[in-house]
Structure formats: C-alpha cells, structure tokens
Design a protein around this motif. Structure first.
Motif, PDB file in Angstrom:
ATOM      1  N   UNK A  11       0.829  -1.203   0.000  1.00  0.00           N
ATOM      2  CA  UNK A  11       0.000   0.000   0.000  1.00  0.00           C
ATOM      3  C   UNK A  11       0.865   1.255   0.000  1.00  0.00           C
ATOM      4  N   UNK A  12       1.959   1.214   0.770  1.00  0.00           N
ATOM      5  CA  UNK A  12       2.871   2.364   0.804  1.00  0.00           C
ATOM      6  C   UNK A  12       3.485   2.573  -0.566  1.00  0.00           C
ATOM      7  N   UNK A  13       3.936   1.471  -1.168  1.00  0.00           N
ATOM      8  CA  UNK A  13       4.574   1.569  -2.477  1.00  0.00           C
ATOM      9  C   UNK A  13       3.598   2.051  -3.538  1.00  0.00           C
ATOM     10  N   UNK A  14       2.378   1.529  -3.493  1.00  0.00           N
ATOM     11  CA  UNK A  14       1.388   1.918  -4.494  1.00  0.00           C
ATOM     12  C   UNK A  14       1.032   3.394  -4.374  1.00  0.00           C
ATOM     13  N   UNK A  15       0.948   3.883  -3.142  1.00  0.00           N
ATOM     14  CA  UNK A  15       0.621   5.295  -2.950  1.00  0.00           C
ATOM     15  C   UNK A  15       1.683   6.189  -3.554  1.00  0.00           C
ATOM     16  N   UNK A  16       2.914   5.718  -3.518  1.00  0.00           N
ATOM     17  CA  UNK A  16       4.006   6.543  -4.047  1.00  0.00           C
ATOM     18  C   UNK A  16       3.917   6.723  -5.549  1.00  0.00           C
ATOM     19  N   UNK A  17       3.225   5.825  -6.214  1.00  0.00           N
ATOM     20  CA  UNK A  17       3.099   5.942  -7.660  1.00  0.00           C
ATOM     21  C   UNK A  17       2.325   7.187  -8.063  1.00  0.00           C
ATOM     22  N   UNK A  18       1.580   7.736  -7.137  1.00  0.00           N
ATOM     23  CA  UNK A  18       0.784   8.925  -7.438  1.00  0.00           C
ATOM     24  C   UNK A  18       1.615  10.194  -7.368  1.00  0.00           C
ATOM     25  N   UNK A  19       2.837  10.102  -6.801  1.00  0.00           N
ATOM     26  CA  UNK A  19       3.683  11.279  -6.622  1.00  0.00           C
ATOM     27  C   UNK A  19       4.529  11.502  -7.861  1.00  0.00           C
ATOM     28  N   UNK A  20       4.443  12.684  -8.435  1.00  0.00           N
ATOM     29  CA  UNK A  20       5.270  13.010  -9.590  1.00  0.00           C
ATOM     30  C   UNK A  20       5.982  14.329  -9.336  1.00  0.00           C
ATOM     31  N   UNK A  21       7.260  14.426  -9.715  1.00  0.00           N
ATOM     32  CA  UNK A  21       7.984  15.659  -9.491  1.00  0.00           C
ATOM     33  C   UNK A  21       7.431  16.804 -10.318  1.00  0.00           C
ATOM     34  N   UNK A  22       7.543  18.022  -9.787  1.00  0.00           N
ATOM     35  CA  UNK A  22       6.940  19.167 -10.448  1.00  0.00           C
ATOM     36  C   UNK A  22       7.856  19.799 -11.482  1.00  0.00           C
ATOM     37  N   UNK A  23       9.161  19.793 -11.209  1.00  0.00           N
ATOM     38  CA  UNK A  23      10.087  20.460 -12.122  1.00  0.00           C
ATOM     39  C   UNK A  23      11.269  19.569 -12.424  1.00  0.00           C
ATOM     40  N   UNK A  24      11.911  19.831 -13.561  1.00  0.00           N
ATOM     41  CA  UNK A  24      13.070  19.053 -13.973  1.00  0.00           C
ATOM     42  C   UNK A  24      14.200  19.999 -14.330  1.00  0.00           C
ATOM     43  N   UNK A  25      15.437  19.554 -14.050  1.00  0.00           N
ATOM     44  CA  UNK A  25      16.594  20.391 -14.336  1.00  0.00           C
ATOM     45  C   UNK A  25      17.165  20.127 -15.714  1.00  0.00           C
ATOM     46  N   UNK A  26      16.855  18.971 -16.299  1.00  0.00           N
ATOM     47  CA  UNK A  26      17.571  18.547 -17.505  1.00  0.00           C
ATOM     48  C   UNK A  26      16.719  18.544 -18.761  1.00  0.00           C
ATOM     49  N   UNK A  27      15.671  19.361 -18.805  1.00  0.00           N
ATOM     50  CA  UNK A  27      14.842  19.398 -19.999  1.00  0.00           C
ATOM     51  C   UNK A  27      15.621  19.916 -21.208  1.00  0.00           C
ATOM     52  N   UNK A  28      16.595  20.765 -20.950  1.00  0.00           N
ATOM     53  CA  UNK A  28      17.427  21.291 -22.026  1.00  0.00           C
ATOM     54  C   UNK A  28      18.874  20.901 -21.743  1.00  0.00           C
ATOM     55  N   UNK A  29      19.427  20.076 -22.594  1.00  0.00           N
ATOM     56  CA  UNK A  29      20.780  19.577 -22.405  1.00  0.00           C
ATOM     57  C   UNK A  29      21.678  20.152 -23.489  1.00  0.00           C
ATOM     58  N   UNK A  30      22.791  20.706 -23.063  1.00  0.00           N
ATOM     59  CA  UNK A  30      23.804  21.151 -24.002  1.00  0.00           C
ATOM     60  C   UNK A  30      24.597  19.900 -24.393  1.00  0.00           C
ATOM     61  N   UNK A  31      24.347  19.391 -25.588  1.00  0.00           N
ATOM     62  CA  UNK A  31      24.926  18.112 -25.994  1.00  0.00           C
ATOM     63  C   UNK A  31      26.449  18.162 -26.043  1.00  0.00           C
ATOM     64  N   UNK A  32      26.996  19.268 -26.488  1.00  0.00           N
ATOM     65  CA  UNK A  32      28.455  19.370 -26.551  1.00  0.00           C
ATOM     66  C   UNK A  32      29.050  19.370 -25.153  1.00  0.00           C
ATOM     67  N   UNK A  33      28.393  20.071 -24.250  1.00  0.00           N
ATOM     68  CA  UNK A  33      28.884  20.111 -22.875  1.00  0.00           C
ATOM     69  C   UNK A  33      28.796  18.725 -22.235  1.00  0.00           C
ATOM     70  N   UNK A  34      27.708  18.020 -22.511  1.00  0.00           N
ATOM     71  CA  UNK A  34      27.549  16.671 -21.985  1.00  0.00           C
ATOM     72  C   UNK A  34      28.624  15.748 -22.543  1.00  0.00           C
ATOM     73  N   UNK A  35      28.836  15.810 -23.846  1.00  0.00           N
ATOM     74  CA  UNK A  35      29.853  14.954 -24.462  1.00  0.00           C
ATOM     75  C   UNK A  35      31.233  15.255 -23.883  1.00  0.00           C
ATOM     76  N   UNK A  36      31.527  16.520 -23.659  1.00  0.00           N
ATOM     77  CA  UNK A  36      32.807  16.896 -23.091  1.00  0.00           C
ATOM     78  C   UNK A  36      32.940  16.337 -21.666  1.00  0.00           C
TER      79      UNK A  36
END
Length: 394
Positions: A11-36
C-alpha cells in the motif's frame, strides 16, 4: 553518439506511484557540454585502469544519449556499441528485486512471508522463519558475502541454509550477501512456480521492452558479448555458481539498461503490477549511515555529496556487518532522491544511478572491474553537468 528521442508495504509503495515531481533540471541539455563531460570522466578512468571498452548511456529530459569507447576484446574485438553485451554483476540484484515485487503484486507471495513457506526443507531452521524482506535487504542475521566453495549444487545450498546460524537478530544488521538476496530471488521464483531464469527471460525482461538482456546469452549473440578482463589483464567471463543468476548473472546492453532506468524513474504506462513492483524496489526499508536500503537499489537524499555515495559503497559496507535503523513505516519512494547500484564480476564493472525529480540517469558498463570509487566519481562528474544543484553540493 546516438540520440533517441507485505499488504502494508504494498500500500505504501502503491501510494508513491501517485507522486510526480513538479520540475526538472535537464529538460534542455547542451549536448556538446555533456559529451565533453563524459569524455573528461571516462577517458582518464579507462587509461588509468587499462579498461578495453566501455558503454555509457545517459537519459536527461526524456532523451537518451550514448557514448561508446574502445573494443569488446583486446584480440579480435569489435568497437563497443550500445548493443554490446556486458556482465553487470550485482546490478542484477535490481532485476531480482523487481521480480520479487512483481510476484508480490500478483499475490503469489508477500515480503513478510517466512522463507520456509516456499522452501519447506528449511522448516525448523533459523532461516525458515526469516522473512523474505530480511533476505532481500541483506538483514537475515549475517549471511556471508559468498557461499563456501563446498556449496556447489542445489542440495548443498539447501543443507548449508538449514545448518546456518545467525550472528545477529534478523532485521538488525546489514551484511551484504549474495547468498541472502540469491535465496530471496530463488524463493520468489518458486512462489511463481517457474524457474528463475525462465521468469527473467520470458516474462520480466520482455515486460520492460528489453530486447537484448539475458541470463543465458544465446549462441547467436556470443559475438556481441564483450570479453572481460581480470586485474592482471587475463580474459574472463563469469562462471556458473549456486544462485549466480539471482545475485549477479544478468548480461545486458547500455541501450536496454537505460530503458530500465527510465522505467524505474517513471513507470507510468507499464502494467499496473510492474508499476507496483518498481515502487516496491524503491521503497526504503532501513537506514545505515547516509544510505537507505531499498530492494536491490540503494538510496540517498538529493542533492547529496559524492562523499556520501562513496561511503555507502565502501569496503566497510560491502565486507562488514553494519547496524541498521529500521524505518517504520517503510519510506515510500520519493522523487528527490539519488538511487544507485554498483556491480562487478571478475572481468566487468558496472554502475547505474538516477535522480527521478530531475529525470536524469546514467548507465556505465565496462569490460574490466574498475575500482568502485572511480566509477562513482566519474558518474558524479557527468551528473553535475546535467544538474547544477548537484555541482553546488559536491
């Protein structure tokens, strides 16, 4: 680089499925910076430890990025790709845990059940009354890291478990143990009435859309199976052993493993039973130092300094018994956490880490057993590029 777009516990685990994060840090990735950043982290590690080949997969903001280095074998090897098969060692435990969570979701077993319910031969023994949860979290009372050499078949395994006597009360100490989680997976398979290997390859892997993940690599794909190398650079692959499949037997690709990471971060869209299985693996059952023990996965508050992760994978945590603080109730899987698992065989090294709140994750596979601190430091360096908040807490 290729870019592609127990009832209370349940029940605890199932309840957690309803929780979703509100914001994300990596929606925009600088591909060159990542590759470096990946090159900066991986190339020196490969050189320092003489690693023939590595496959790195990153997921960020819903996109996948693949970085491949070196060769599958020193003699006659092919260039590593995101389809190269690597041994992942103890990262296999996350799949074993998922199978057990799936068995519980199907009603075939409960984590609170005693081991003897599924292996009657353990009746009257200390392990016979030990819960499946304690087996799956290395808290059965001090089972060792490995079996003695004399345990080389199923009957010898059963005799060993019947005769074993705990050093600690179950649920009070964590002692990292292949026999412990191996038995956990073995009993989960028995609850479902099928062999463990078959359940993995015919049920669990396909359910996640994993097309090149195996316990038993097909002969037709042996050319894609990297050769591992020992510390003295001798070629090797994992050898059969009792409960090897359950504890360290999975072979997979960076493409499949990053898919599994994405499902473990955000299981929406999967079958309801699989969603509950994932939530079960990411539930926290006890705390030891700065690490919270899930099923298979190990969890930290986010952001967390790299020193905390290194402490959680230190020799003290691997080779010694550590007193635990049981979480009552268990800690529901959250988004603002860092989830990880290391894995090694004699010839391979793997590391998997992800942060659900940021939608970032990384898979690192190599055909040599690189030191764990080197893997963790390299991965952390890459993650700091994806999330500046982590960089500020380094």
């Amino acid at each position: 680089m290729k870019i592609l777009a127990p009832k209370r516990l349940a029940a605890i685990a199932a309840a957690a499925l309803l929780c979703t994060p509100a914001t994300y840090a990596a929606d925009k990735v600088d591909q060159r910076q990542l590759e470096r950043a990946v090159n900066e982290a991986i190339a020196p590690m490969m050189k320092a430890h003489n690693v023939p080949g590595m496959a790195i997969a990153v997921t960020a903001g819903g996109r996948q990025y693949f970085f491949n280095y070196g060769v599958t074998a020193k003699r006659g090897g092919k260039p590593v790709t995101d389809s190269t098969l690597f041994e992942i060692g103890s990262v296999s435990k996350t799949f074993t845990a998922t199978l057990a969570g799936y068995a519980q979701a199907r009603g075939a077993m409960s984590l609170s059940d005693p081991a003897g319910k599924y292996l009657p031969a353990l009746a009257g023994s200390a392990l016979g009354t030990t819960s499946l949860l304690d087996l799956g979290t290395y808290a059965a009372g001090g089972l060792p890291l490995q079996f003695p050499e004399t345990v080389n078949n199923t009957q010898a395994m059963t005799d060993y478990f019947k005769a074993w006597r705990p050093t600690y009360a179950a649920g009070t100490h964590r002692r990292y143990s292949n026999p412990s989680i191996g038995l956990f997976g073995y009993l989960a398979a028995r609850s479902l009435g099928e062999p463990f290997d078959d359940l993995m390859e015919k049920t669990l892997f396909p359910a996640f859309g994993l097309k090149r993940t195996y316990v038993r690599v097909p002969k037709a794909l042996m050319a894609d199976y990297a050769m591992g190398y020992t510390k003295d650079d001798k070629p090797t692959r994992v050898t059969p052993g009792v409960l090897d499949s359950e504890a360290y037997g999975v072979k997979t690709t960076s493409a499949d493993m990053i898919r599994f990471v994405e499902a473990s971060m955000s299981p929406a869209g999967l079958d309801d039973k699989l969603q509950r299985a994932i939530a079960t693996t990411r539930t926290g059952y006890f705390k030891v130092g700065g690490m919270v023990q899930g099923l298979g996965w190990e969890v930290y508050a986010y952001p967390t300094p790299v020193s905390a992760i290194l402490a959680g994978s230190s020799p003290q945590m691997v080779f010694e018994a550590n007193k635990v603080d049981r979480l009552e109730p268990p800690q529901a899987p959250g988004a603002d956490v860092l989830v990880n698992k290391t894995g090694s065989t004699n010839g391979f090294g793997a590391y998997v880490v992800f942060v659900p709140a940021k939608r970032i994750g990384l898979v690192m596979l190599g055909n040599k057993n690189m030191p764990v601190p080197a893997r963790v430091e390299a991965a952390y360096h890459i993650l700091t590029v994806l999330d500046g908040e982590l960089a500020a807490n380094r």
